[in-house]
Design an enzyme around this catalytic site. Structure first.
Site, PDB file in Angstrom:
ATOM      1  N   LYS A  10      47.295 101.481 -50.768  1.00 55.51           N
ATOM      2  CA  LYS A  10      46.784 100.631 -49.671  1.00 55.51           C
ATOM      3  C   LYS A  10      47.402 101.101 -48.331  1.00 55.51           C
ATOM      4  O   LYS A  10      47.642 102.299 -48.173  1.00 55.51           O
ATOM      5  CB  LYS A  10      47.038  99.156 -49.990  1.00 55.51           C
ATOM      6  CG  LYS A  10      46.488  98.766 -51.379  1.00 55.51           C
ATOM      7  CD  LYS A  10      46.451  97.287 -51.657  1.00 55.51           C
ATOM      8  CE  LYS A  10      45.876  97.029 -53.038  1.00 55.51           C
ATOM      9  NZ  LYS A  10      45.719  95.617 -53.361  1.00 55.51           N
ATOM     10  N   HIS A  93      36.435  98.475 -52.893  1.00 56.31           N
ATOM     11  CA  HIS A  93      37.594  97.628 -53.197  1.00 56.31           C
ATOM     12  C   HIS A  93      37.382  96.246 -52.566  1.00 56.31           C
ATOM     13  O   HIS A  93      36.780  96.140 -51.494  1.00 56.31           O
ATOM     14  CB  HIS A  93      38.866  98.287 -52.645  1.00 56.31           C
ATOM     15  CG  HIS A  93      40.106  97.613 -53.139  1.00 56.31           C
ATOM     16  ND1 HIS A  93      40.572  96.450 -52.575  1.00 56.31           N
ATOM     17  CD2 HIS A  93      40.944  97.912 -54.164  1.00 56.31           C
ATOM     18  CE1 HIS A  93      41.661  96.063 -53.242  1.00 56.31           C
ATOM     19  NE2 HIS A  93      41.906  96.941 -54.211  1.00 56.31           N
ATOM     20  N   GLU A 165      38.371  94.511 -60.973  1.00 58.17           N
ATOM     21  CA  GLU A 165      39.522  93.884 -60.323  1.00 58.17           C
ATOM     22  C   GLU A 165      39.143  92.462 -59.908  1.00 58.17           C
ATOM     23  O   GLU A 165      38.537  92.271 -58.844  1.00 58.17           O
ATOM     24  CB  GLU A 165      39.921  94.665 -59.061  1.00 58.17           C
ATOM     25  CG  GLU A 165      40.485  96.021 -59.343  1.00 58.17           C
ATOM     26  CD  GLU A 165      41.432  96.482 -58.239  1.00 58.17           C
ATOM     27  OE1 GLU A 165      42.500  96.984 -58.577  1.00 58.17           O
ATOM     28  OE2 GLU A 165      41.110  96.320 -57.042  1.00 58.17           O
ATOM     29  N   GLY A 235      48.236  98.324 -57.670  1.00 58.02           N
ATOM     30  CA  GLY A 235      48.544  98.237 -56.240  1.00 58.02           C
ATOM     31  C   GLY A 235      50.043  98.189 -56.028  1.00 58.02           C
ATOM     32  O   GLY A 235      50.749  99.211 -56.075  1.00 58.02           O
ATOM     33  N   GLY A 236      50.569  96.978 -55.832  1.00 59.41           N
ATOM     34  CA  GLY A 236      51.986  96.774 -55.482  1.00 59.41           C
ATOM     35  C   GLY A 236      52.968  97.556 -56.338  1.00 59.41           C
ATOM     36  O   GLY A 236      53.884  98.205 -55.809  1.00 59.41           O
TER      37      GLY A 236
HETATM   38  P1  13P Z   1      47.985  94.709 -57.139  1.00 59.65           P
HETATM   39  O1  13P Z   1      48.348  95.592 -58.311  1.00 59.65           O
HETATM   40  O2  13P Z   1      49.013  94.690 -56.065  1.00 59.65           O
HETATM   41  O3  13P Z   1      47.564  93.355 -57.608  1.00 59.65           O
HETATM   42  O4  13P Z   1      46.699  95.368 -56.470  1.00 59.65           O
HETATM   43  C1  13P Z   1      45.592  95.597 -57.255  1.00 59.65           C
HETATM   44  C2  13P Z   1      44.646  96.396 -56.463  1.00 59.65           C
HETATM   45  O5  13P Z   1      44.022  95.881 -55.557  1.00 59.65           O
HETATM   46  C3  13P Z   1      44.539  97.836 -56.771  1.00 59.65           C
HETATM   47  O6  13P Z   1      43.431  98.391 -56.168  1.00 59.65           O
END
Ligand code: 13P
Length: 256
Positions: A10, A93, A165, A235-236
């Protein structure tokens, strides 16, 4: 089928930080033949990282790009400019859909733009919390999948990856809840049903489906054993090198 671990960074890391992370990750992981490790840095970092990355170990993905190859589109980067720099692109996304107003008609052109430029699209779909509460999950998934794939031919569908997602499970969402493996299984089953309706039964085993939403080293094993899930979009937890490496190692072990 291969398994996939994708880190979506991100809007995080300077180019220098991204480069150091990549350097360290390449030192940690071997060349996995049946596990594709992919990171998606900010657009500005893609070109320098493409010169640094060992593509036998790690592939690069764009987080977004514009569907026209060139022209008067101030501020955009095209798939044709990214050709040869990235192997994958995350498209549609939920942050693009809900913060930047992308609609299925933009997303379908982006999917086509990626394929046209030999970049594998990772098409993201997923319902919001209120859509789920109102029992609209199946309709939303159907609309986003059919909408996103509407320019993809029978010959091209094998070049696409789908990522489920659920928006309510993404770690940055205020009222975040963890998705239960059964909830994920229900939607991956639905995705396969829809793919079968559009492209026929054979395709279903060839299109990878990833899960994303608060995936970390503690829960990745559970998500990867869900029937129909071929990988994860993280993500995180992908921002923490040690944890991302643990996720990769677990993915390697639980490979179906
Ligand atoms: P998180 O793993 O931070 O929940 O993010 C998921 C995401 O949006 C990956 O594209």
């Amino acid at each position: 089928m291969k398994s996939y671990v994708v880190g979506n960074w991100k809007l995080n890391f300077t180019v220098g930080e991204a480069s150091i992370y990549l350097h360290k990750l390449m030192r940690k992981i071997p060349n996995y033949r049946d596990l594709e490790v992919i990171v998606a840095p900010s657009t500005i970092a893609l070109q320098p990282l493409s010169l640094q990355v060992d593509r036998h170990k790690i592939k690069l993905a764009a987080q977004n790009a514009f569907y026209r190859d060139y022209g008067a589109f101030t501020g955009e980067t095209s798939f044709s400019q990214l050709r040869g720099i990235v192997d994958y692109a995350i498209i549609g996304h939920s942050e693009r859909r809900y913060i930047f107003g992308e609609r299925d008609k933009d997303i379908q052109k982006k999917v086509a733009g990626a394929i046209r430029n030999r970049i594998t699209p990772i098409l993201c779909i997923g319902e919001t919390e209120s859509e789920r509460a109102f029992g609209e999950t199946r309709d939303v998934i159907r609309d986003q999948l059919i909408g996103g794939l509407s320019e993809v031919s029978d010959d091209e569908i094998e070049k696409v990856i789908i990522a489920y997602e659920p928006v309510w499970a993404i770690s940055s969402t205020k009222m975040k809840k963890l998705a239960m493996p059964e909830e994920v299984a229900e939607v991956t089953g639905l995705i396969k049903e829809i793919l079968k309706e559009i492209y026929g039964g054979k395709v279903v085993e060839k299109v990878p489906i990833l899960f994303g939403g608060s995936v970390n080293a503690s829960n990745v094993g559970a998500y990867l054993t869900v029937p129909g899930v071929n990988g994860v979009l993280v993500g995180g937890a992908s921002l923490i090198l040690g944890e991302f490496n643990d996720i990769i190692e677990i993915a390697k072990r639980v490979r179906k």
